[in-house]
Design an enzyme around this catalytic site. Structure first.
Site, PDB file in Angstrom:
ATOM      1  N   GLU A 166     100.893  26.204  18.962  1.00 44.67           N
ATOM      2  CA  GLU A 166      99.825  25.395  18.388  1.00 44.67           C
ATOM      3  C   GLU A 166     100.366  24.332  17.404  1.00 44.67           C
ATOM      4  O   GLU A 166      99.929  23.195  17.426  1.00 44.67           O
ATOM      5  CB  GLU A 166      98.869  26.357  17.674  1.00 44.67           C
ATOM      6  CG  GLU A 166      97.608  25.755  17.153  1.00 44.67           C
ATOM      7  CD  GLU A 166      96.520  25.580  18.195  1.00 44.67           C
ATOM      8  OE1 GLU A 166      96.819  25.664  19.402  1.00 44.67           O
ATOM      9  OE2 GLU A 166      95.381  25.341  17.787  1.00 44.67           O
ATOM     10  N   ASP A 167     101.314  24.717  16.582  1.00 46.37           N
ATOM     11  CA  ASP A 167     101.695  23.858  15.459  1.00 46.37           C
ATOM     12  C   ASP A 167     103.046  23.162  15.579  1.00 46.37           C
ATOM     13  O   ASP A 167     103.388  22.335  14.744  1.00 46.37           O
ATOM     14  CB  ASP A 167     101.715  24.676  14.156  1.00 46.37           C
ATOM     15  CG  ASP A 167     100.332  25.195  13.801  1.00 46.37           C
ATOM     16  OD1 ASP A 167      99.363  24.682  14.388  1.00 46.37           O
ATOM     17  OD2 ASP A 167     100.236  26.094  12.954  1.00 46.37           O
TER      18      ASP A 167
END
Ligand code: MN
Length: 705
Positions: A76-77
């Protein structure tokens, strides 16, 4: 802030050195990946995944879950994808990380409260591996513990979501310790004032109660000791959120709720539970109707315990729970209790197996209890869902059976949407209507007015609603089609007498219909189309009183009926000769089947000439539409891979193959019989030419019966 060293100590207490090293490797990988990122609190980002792993380590979860916890925000990051994680840590960890990321991506806000339960189910259905849920719960738990640093608006949203979605999921999975922490943290963030007030009242009451609590506990302990029971007695306090709910739902004041003294007695065996109960009941007077045996009949999430309420000294009510250490474990940890490494069992037989074990445990409990089927249903449905949950474009959730397709979705939205559906988007990408849907997808149906259900939908629509509607529509459509065709056939016959249906006197038509037993014109037209009634004879009878003579008779009639390819269900194409546009054709009105189109040269048609009144002269309309099956026989050299070469060549011509079969001619040659869909003779000729150009193909002929 937790440290890796502290985690390391915990891990060594229940994992092998290799497993511990794997978790640490995941830590270093994540530390690198999140390098330069910080949490709102100012700490390096890696402190969060580390804390999540620590929560799971306290539950004694397996090393895969812990590695996934370390890596859970990486996809996600950071720029790292699932494949990279797979290469570094294997597919199990990659799947877990991917699963957690997908859950995180779902937008839980913006939703109506009543959908919360569907959301819980969706989350469970999406996580095929239940460890995904456990990692997600730990992730959420740490975020809730560190909620204070967020802006009030954001923290309230997260708190509400925790109360509506995650606390109930923890409860379904029997993880009460996590559930209670979610509830208290969520409550405090959502209603800080109320939480602070109840908390203060609780502290205050605790001081007043201490003396009495100690006294009661002492009495219970000494009584049980005298009877030779080795037990542990704990004073018990309700948590904030449950006090709040009691005040709200049962409309009790704080003092009433706090007026109850609660204890938990932990014993060594099930047998002892009941004996201790007996001793307690002889110590204080039990309140009738308050005794509950959740050992014999466990709660849906596997919770087991004996509950009773007594009247103690000075008339104070005392709530008692009696259970074994195992039951206590189960009550706190639920499904996570099954990851406890009780033995040196190295076969990490997969999380589904463990979840199954848990459900199986519940089933056994239920069988011993010999009661209530619904007991297990909730749990089973949640863990092994036969349903999928998908979003409408506006964020609503629809529940569909597993294997459902966009067609099912369309009919679930509305019958009209189903009937007019032409295409769909799954997660904004155009997708075939036959693609099975998966939980969490957003589905958008594209409709066109005037569009109609397609009979091929029957091959993949699974819901009763979709199937019933398609069937119903097709039936009506067949009716419409047959009336149109019947009218054309009758008019054509009438034309032979230089007449038209519109020219026939209304009363005369009515009289004739009545004489034939028809209430109106349509049923008769339908009978004509279905081949149950012959147009020529009908025309003659209709005009009978005018004593008209036919201008011309038989199949040489000057006005052949034009076939447009859009007649629908009442016109079909003979399987014996496979006519395609461009072929000279003739129709046969087959009883019940309607009009069957043959090639003029078809041998079967020759046999039918005896019933020449059933024959209809036809021609292809200039604007004929659709695709028609043509059968080819291809003679090829016996060579390995020849069929694949053929199929590839045909595919490259953008032609659909209907069927393919082979038959050996001799040692040197094979026949390949191909059914394919073509537009017309020109199209077919082009295909045959290209097939002939393939080396090893000796002959290509169109099959005639
Ligand atoms: Mn996270």
């Amino acid at each position: 802030m937790q440290t890796l060293d502290a985690l390391d100590t915990t891990l060594r207490s229940y994992l092998s050195p290799q497993q511990t090293n794997g978790v640490k490797r995941a830590f270093y990988f994540a530390e690198q990946a999140h390098y330069g990122q910080f949490r709102r609190s100012g700490e390096p980002y890696i402190s969060h995944p580390l804390a999540v792993a620590c929560i799971l380590a306290e539950m004694h979860m397996d090393h895969y879950s812990l590695m996934a916890a370390m890596l859970h925000d990486v996809i996600e990051d950071t720029g790292i994808n699932k494949l990279a994680i797979n290469l570094q840590f294997g597919s199990t960890v990659a799947e877990l990380v991917d699963g957690v990321s997908k859950l995180t991506q779902i937008e839980f806000d913006s939703l109506a409260e009543k959908q919360a339960e569907n959301f819980q189910k969706m989350a469970l259905a999406m996580a095929r591996d239940i460890r995904v849920i456990l990692v997600k719960l730990a992730d959420r738990l740490h975020n809730m513990r560190t909620l204070g640093v967020l802006k009030p608006e954001k923290s309230r949203r997260i708190a509400r979501e925790t109360l509506e979605i995650y606390a109930p999921i923890a409860m379904r999975l029997g993880m009460n310790a996590v559930r209670m922490e979610f509830e208290d943290l969520g409550f405090s963030a959502l209603y800080p004032m109320r939480a602070r007030r109840i908390d203060a009242a609780l502290r205050n009451a605790r001081g007043h109660r201490k003396e009495l609590v100690d006294k009661i506990r002492h009495q219970i302990e000494s009584t049980l000791e005298q009877e030779g029971h080795l037990v542990e007695v704990k004073g018990r306090e309700k948590h904030l959120y449950s006090i709040y709910k009691k005040m709200k739902v049962k409309r009790k004041c704080f003092a009433d709720i706090m007026d109850i003294y609660a204890f938990r007695i932990i014993v060594s065996s099930v047998d002892t539970c009941y004996r201790v109960l007996g001793s307690i009941h002889s110590l204080y007077k039990p309140v009738p109707g308050e005794f509950k045996d959740y050992i014999a009949i466990p709660k849906a999430n596997g919770y087991q315990s004996l509950h009773t309420v007594l009247i103690g000294m000075h008339g104070v009510p005392i709530e008692i729970q009696i259970r074994t250490r195992d039951m206590e474990d189960m009550a706190n940890k639920g499904i996570a209790a099954h990851w406890l490494y009780k033995s040196e069992d190295q076969s990490a037989s997969g999380s589904h197996a463990r979840a199954r074990l848990w459900v199986q445990g519940l089933l056994e409990m239920q069988q011993r209890a010999g009661n209530s089927l619904e007991f297990i249903e909730n749990v089973k449905i949640d863990l092994f869902p036969d349903e999928i949950y998908v979003f409408t474009p506006r964020g609503g959730i629809l529940e569909l059976p597993r294997g459902a397709t966009p067609v099912d979705f369309a009919y679930a939205v509305h019958t009209d949407v189903g009937n007019n559906c032409v295409a769909c988007r799954i997660n904004r990408r155009l997708a075939p209507l036959s693609e099975p849907l998966q939980s969490g997808q957003t589905v958008e149906i594209l409709t066109a007015s005037g569009a109609q259900p397609n009979p091929s939908w029957f091959n993949y629509a699974v819901t009763a609603k979709a199937r019933t509607n398609i069937r119903h529509f097709l039936k009506e459509q067949t009716w419409d089609d047959s009336i149109t065709l019947g009218r054309r056939l009758l008019n054509k016959a009438l034309m032979g007498f230089d007449s038209q249906l519109e020219h026939i006197d209304h009363d005369q038509l009515k009289e004739y219909l009545a004489s034939q037993g028809y209430a109106s014109l349509e049923p008769m037209l339908e009978d004509i189309a279905r081949g149950n009634r012959l147009p020529a004879i009908t025309a003659q009878q209709l005009l009978g009183e005018l004593k008209a003579n036919p201008l011309e008779r038989g199949s040489g009639a000057p006005n052949p009926v034009a076939i447009r390819g859009t007649e629908g269900f009442m016109v079909s194409y003979a399987k014996c000769c496979h006519p395609i546009p461009g072929d000279p054709i003739e129709g046969y009105l087959s009883p019940e089947k309607g009009m069957v189109v043959h090639r003029e040269t078809c041998n079967n048609l020759a046999d039918m000439k005896e019933n020449r009144e059933r024959l209809v002269t036809l021609r292809w309309d200039d604007e004929v539409a659709g695709e028609y099956v043509a059968e080819l026989r291809i003679e090829v050299e016996n060579r390995r891979g020849m069929i694949a070469v053929l199929a590839t060549r045909i595919n490259s011509m953008d032609v659909n193959i209907d069927n393919i079969s082979t038959e050996d001619k001799d040692y040197q040659f094979t026949y390949v019989d191909l059914g394919m869909q073509v537009k017309n003779r020109v199209h077919l000729a082009r295909i045959m030419k290209r097939l002939r150009s393939i080396e090893s193909v000796r002959r290509v002929i169109r099959v005639t019966n």
